[in-house]
Design a protein around this motif. Structure first.
Motif, PDB file in Angstrom:
ATOM      1  N   TYR A 151      -6.229  10.086  11.391  1.00 21.04           N
ATOM      2  CA  TYR A 151      -7.009   9.093  12.133  1.00 21.04           C
ATOM      3  C   TYR A 151      -6.440   8.910  13.534  1.00 21.04           C
ATOM      4  CZ  TYR A 151      -8.718   7.894   7.476  1.00 21.04           C
ATOM      5  OH  TYR A 151      -9.271   7.958   6.214  1.00 21.04           O
ATOM      6  N   ALA A 152      -7.321   8.781  14.501  1.00 20.86           N
ATOM      7  CA  ALA A 152      -6.905   8.433  15.862  1.00 20.86           C
ATOM      8  C   ALA A 152      -6.313   7.037  15.864  1.00 20.86           C
ATOM      9  CB  ALA A 152      -8.094   8.504  16.811  1.00 20.86           C
ATOM     10  N   ASP A 153      -5.486   6.742  16.862  1.00 21.27           N
ATOM     11  CA  ASP A 153      -4.790   5.452  16.903  1.00 21.27           C
ATOM     12  C   ASP A 153      -5.748   4.275  16.812  1.00 21.27           C
ATOM     13  OD1 ASP A 153      -2.325   6.601  17.017  1.00 21.27           O
ATOM     14  OD2 ASP A 153      -1.911   6.100  19.115  1.00 21.27           O
ATOM     15  N   ASP A 154      -6.906   4.372  17.430  1.00 23.40           N
ATOM     16  CA  ASP A 154      -7.824   3.237  17.464  1.00 23.40           C
ATOM     17  C   ASP A 154      -8.935   3.322  16.421  1.00 23.40           C
ATOM     18  OD1 ASP A 154      -9.132   5.372  18.584  1.00 23.40           O
ATOM     19  OD2 ASP A 154      -9.899   4.280  20.328  1.00 23.40           O
ATOM     20  N   ALA A 155      -8.835   4.278  15.498  1.00 23.34           N
ATOM     21  CA  ALA A 155      -9.861   4.445  14.474  1.00 23.34           C
ATOM     22  C   ALA A 155      -9.551   3.569  13.260  1.00 23.34           C
ATOM     23  CB  ALA A 155      -9.944   5.911  14.042  1.00 23.34           C
ATOM     24  N   GLN A 156     -10.593   3.018  12.646  1.00 21.02           N
ATOM     25  CA  GLN A 156     -10.405   2.251  11.423  1.00 21.02           C
ATOM     26  C   GLN A 156     -10.122   3.174  10.256  1.00 21.02           C
ATOM     27  OE1 GLN A 156     -13.740  -0.427  10.734  1.00 21.02           O
ATOM     28  NE2 GLN A 156     -12.558  -2.081  11.672  1.00 21.02           N
ATOM     29  N   THR A 157      -9.322   2.714   9.317  1.00 17.82           N
ATOM     30  CA  THR A 157      -8.974   3.509   8.135  1.00 17.82           C
ATOM     31  C   THR A 157      -9.333   2.716   6.878  1.00 17.82           C
ATOM     32  OG1 THR A 157      -6.745   2.766   7.526  1.00 17.82           O
ATOM     33  CG2 THR A 157      -6.937   4.158   9.507  1.00 17.82           C
ATOM     34  N   PRO A 158      -9.325   3.368   5.700  1.00 15.46           N
ATOM     35  CA  PRO A 158      -9.634   2.655   4.458  1.00 15.46           C
ATOM     36  C   PRO A 158      -8.410   1.965   3.834  1.00 15.46           C
ATOM     37  CG  PRO A 158      -9.407   4.978   4.008  1.00 15.46           C
ATOM     38  CD  PRO A 158      -9.244   4.828   5.489  1.00 15.46           C
ATOM     39  N   VAL A 159      -7.296   1.954   4.543  1.00 18.61           N
ATOM     40  CA  VAL A 159      -6.058   1.358   4.013  1.00 18.61           C
ATOM     41  C   VAL A 159      -5.904  -0.059   4.561  1.00 18.61           C
ATOM     42  CG1 VAL A 159      -3.539   1.566   3.939  1.00 18.61           C
ATOM     43  CG2 VAL A 159      -4.973   3.619   3.789  1.00 18.61           C
ATOM     44  N   PHE A 160      -5.592  -0.995   3.667  1.00 25.17           N
ATOM     45  CA  PHE A 160      -5.417  -2.393   4.056  1.00 25.17           C
ATOM     46  C   PHE A 160      -3.942  -2.788   3.976  1.00 25.17           C
ATOM     47  CE2 PHE A 160      -9.901  -2.344   3.289  1.00 25.17           C
ATOM     48  CZ  PHE A 160     -10.416  -3.304   4.159  1.00 25.17           C
ATOM     49  N   HIS A 161      -3.467  -3.340   5.082  1.00 22.93           N
ATOM     50  CA  HIS A 161      -2.099  -3.861   5.170  1.00 22.93           C
ATOM     51  C   HIS A 161      -2.092  -5.255   4.561  1.00 22.93           C
ATOM     52  CE1 HIS A 161       1.499  -4.799   8.108  1.00 22.93           C
ATOM     53  NE2 HIS A 161       1.794  -4.999   6.843  1.00 22.93           N
ATOM     54  N   HIS A 162      -1.229  -5.474   3.588  1.00 19.36           N
ATOM     55  CA  HIS A 162      -1.087  -6.814   3.030  1.00 19.36           C
ATOM     56  C   HIS A 162      -0.227  -7.652   3.970  1.00 19.36           C
ATOM     57  CE1 HIS A 162       1.231  -9.726   0.417  1.00 19.36           C
ATOM     58  NE2 HIS A 162      -0.003 -10.193   0.471  1.00 19.36           N
ATOM     59  N   VAL A 163      -0.762  -8.772   4.417  1.00 19.75           N
ATOM     60  CA  VAL A 163      -0.050  -9.667   5.319  1.00 19.75           C
ATOM     61  C   VAL A 163       0.789 -10.635   4.486  1.00 19.75           C
ATOM     62  CG1 VAL A 163      -0.325 -11.400   7.139  1.00 19.75           C
ATOM     63  CG2 VAL A 163      -1.907  -9.458   7.011  1.00 19.75           C
ATOM     64  N   GLY A 164       2.051 -10.834   4.884  1.00 20.43           N
ATOM     65  CA  GLY A 164       2.989 -11.606   4.070  1.00 20.43           C
ATOM     66  C   GLY A 164       2.771 -13.098   4.084  1.00 20.43           C
ATOM     67  N   VAL A 165       1.588 -13.530   3.688  1.00 19.08           N
ATOM     68  CA  VAL A 165       1.254 -14.945   3.584  1.00 19.08           C
ATOM     69  C   VAL A 165       0.516 -15.156   2.273  1.00 19.08           C
ATOM     70  CG1 VAL A 165       0.079 -16.904   4.696  1.00 19.08           C
ATOM     71  CG2 VAL A 165       0.943 -15.025   6.100  1.00 19.08           C
ATOM     72  N   TYR A 166       0.766 -16.285   1.614  1.00 16.91           N
ATOM     73  CA  TYR A 166       0.044 -16.624   0.389  1.00 16.91           C
ATOM     74  C   TYR A 166      -0.383 -18.079   0.449  1.00 16.91           C
ATOM     75  CZ  TYR A 166       2.712 -12.567  -1.281  1.00 16.91           C
ATOM     76  OH  TYR A 166       3.268 -11.328  -1.409  1.00 16.91           O
ATOM     77  N   ALA A 167      -1.512 -18.393  -0.164  1.00 16.26           N
ATOM     78  CA  ALA A 167      -1.891 -19.776  -0.415  1.00 16.26           C
ATOM     79  C   ALA A 167      -2.008 -19.941  -1.928  1.00 16.26           C
ATOM     80  CB  ALA A 167      -3.216 -20.117   0.262  1.00 16.26           C
ATOM     81  N   TYR A 168      -1.387 -20.975  -2.452  1.00 21.16           N
ATOM     82  CA  TYR A 168      -1.391 -21.206  -3.897  1.00 21.16           C
ATOM     83  C   TYR A 168      -1.917 -22.600  -4.203  1.00 21.16           C
ATOM     84  CZ  TYR A 168       2.880 -18.306  -3.071  1.00 21.16           C
ATOM     85  OH  TYR A 168       3.803 -17.404  -2.626  1.00 21.16           O
ATOM     86  N   ARG A 169      -2.466 -22.731  -5.394  1.00 24.06           N
ATOM     87  CA  ARG A 169      -2.694 -24.051  -5.938  1.00 24.06           C
ATOM     88  C   ARG A 169      -1.389 -24.494  -6.615  1.00 24.06           C
ATOM     89  NH1 ARG A 169      -7.788 -24.635  -4.865  1.00 24.06           N
ATOM     90  NH2 ARG A 169      -9.143 -22.806  -4.913  1.00 24.06           N
ATOM     91  N   PRO A 170      -1.059 -25.780  -6.541  1.00 26.06           N
ATOM     92  CA  PRO A 170       0.210 -26.229  -7.125  1.00 26.06           C
ATOM     93  C   PRO A 170       0.373 -25.876  -8.603  1.00 26.06           C
ATOM     94  CG  PRO A 170      -0.637 -27.907  -5.663  1.00 26.06           C
ATOM     95  CD  PRO A 170      -1.707 -26.853  -5.765  1.00 26.06           C
ATOM     96  N   ASP A 171      -0.722 -25.924  -9.380  1.00 22.66           N
ATOM     97  CA  ASP A 171      -0.586 -25.581 -10.800  1.00 22.66           C
ATOM     98  C   ASP A 171      -0.310 -24.095 -10.994  1.00 22.66           C
ATOM     99  OD1 ASP A 171      -3.136 -24.816  -9.987  1.00 22.66           O
ATOM    100  OD2 ASP A 171      -4.136 -25.530 -11.798  1.00 22.66           O
ATOM    101  N   ALA A 172      -0.800 -23.261 -10.076  1.00 21.57           N
ATOM    102  CA  ALA A 172      -0.504 -21.828 -10.151  1.00 21.57           C
ATOM    103  C   ALA A 172       0.973 -21.570  -9.864  1.00 21.57           C
ATOM    104  CB  ALA A 172      -1.380 -21.048  -9.185  1.00 21.57           C
TER     105      ALA A 172
END
Length: 266
Positions: A181-202
């Motif tokens: 892939y070219a530098d500016d081309a979209q790819t089918p791979v998703f980077h997981h961003v190191g953030v989470y939102a949780y419910r307190p019971d979870a």
């Protein structure tokens, strides 16, 4: 809904000891520690009731208090950031409807990543947790592949179904694609961003579950939810031209500093 952001930070990282206190130079030449930059990123999120740094190390505590952060001291027994968030929540004399884990190694996290995450979990009450994913361009994907070829563990990738429920997270680059892939081309791979939102019971349930084989193999805390059948939503976020990278290894310092310079971020 009252939202708490917790920034878990530990000194004794296996891959990079002392990582939260590493200095990162911005576009103006000013240096700030990784934990301070992560805290400033958290403080820029709108609609949040409170932001705390959660640590078990007095060096991080002092550094964080020196730049004005609210610090919660947690147990040394916490195995990962999710456990540290749960521990911190239990030590705070207040109630919250949602807890956001903004990991202390993600100083380039834009506020809208977290705001989109909070909004999505609000709208999907069946989900235990939610986490952002960012579609990689060719430049980001090539960075992932370069790390793996060099034997380094870089960012994490995510795969999910049409309903946006997470199927798997890995430190390998998944799904496999043999294309270039070219530098500016979209790819089918998703980077997981190191953030989470949780419910307190979870979060409470998470503390009761044992570490499973997949979490143990990959070293990825979010896999404990999947191994126990809990729903984790993957929320696709828009970078809006911003570059994103996490600090996982010493080699990431110049990479992030270059991004700060390129984006003119102090």
């Amino acid at each position: 809904m009252r939202v708490l952001i917790v920034i878990p930070a530990r000194y004794a990282s296996t891959r990079y000891p002392g990582k939260p206190l590493v200095q990162l130079r911005g576009a103006t030449g000013t240096s700030q520690s990784l934990i301070e930059r992560s805290w400033r990123a958290a403080m820029s999120v709108s609609g949040v009731a409170r932001v705390v740094v959660a640590t078990d190390d007095t060096r991080i505590q002092k550094a964080a208090e020196d730049f004005g952060a609210d610090v919660v001291m947690t147990s040394t027994a916490c195995k990962n950031g999710t456990e540290r968030c749960a521990d911190a929540l239990g030590r705070i004399d207040d109630t919250f409807d949602m807890v956001v884990n903004l990991q202390g190694d993600a100083p380039l996290t834009p506020a809208w990543f977290v705001e989109d995450l909070i909004a999505d979990l609000r709208q999907n009450p069946q989900a235990a947790a939610a986490t952002p994913v960012l579609r990689t361009d060719g430049r980001a994907l090539n960075g992932f592949l370069q790390d793996r070829r060099a034997g380094r563990v870089g960012g994490t990738t995510a795969v999910f179904g049409v309903d946006r429920q997470a199927l798997y997270f890995s430190k390998e680059v998944i799904p496999f694609t043999g294309q270039t892939y070219a530098d500016d081309a979209q790819t089918p791979v998703f980077h997981h961003v190191g953030v989470y939102a949780y419910r307190p019971d979870a979060l409470a349930a998470y503390q009761e579950w044992a570490v499973g084989p997949l979490e143990d193999l990959e070293g990825l805390e979010q896999l404990r939810f999947l191994e126990n059948g809990a729903s984790v939503r993957c929320v696709e976020v828009d970078a809006r031209g911003r570059q994103f990278w996490e600090l996982n290894n010493p080699e990431d310092v110049p990479r992030i500093e270059a991004m700060l310079l390129d984006m003119n971020l102090a």
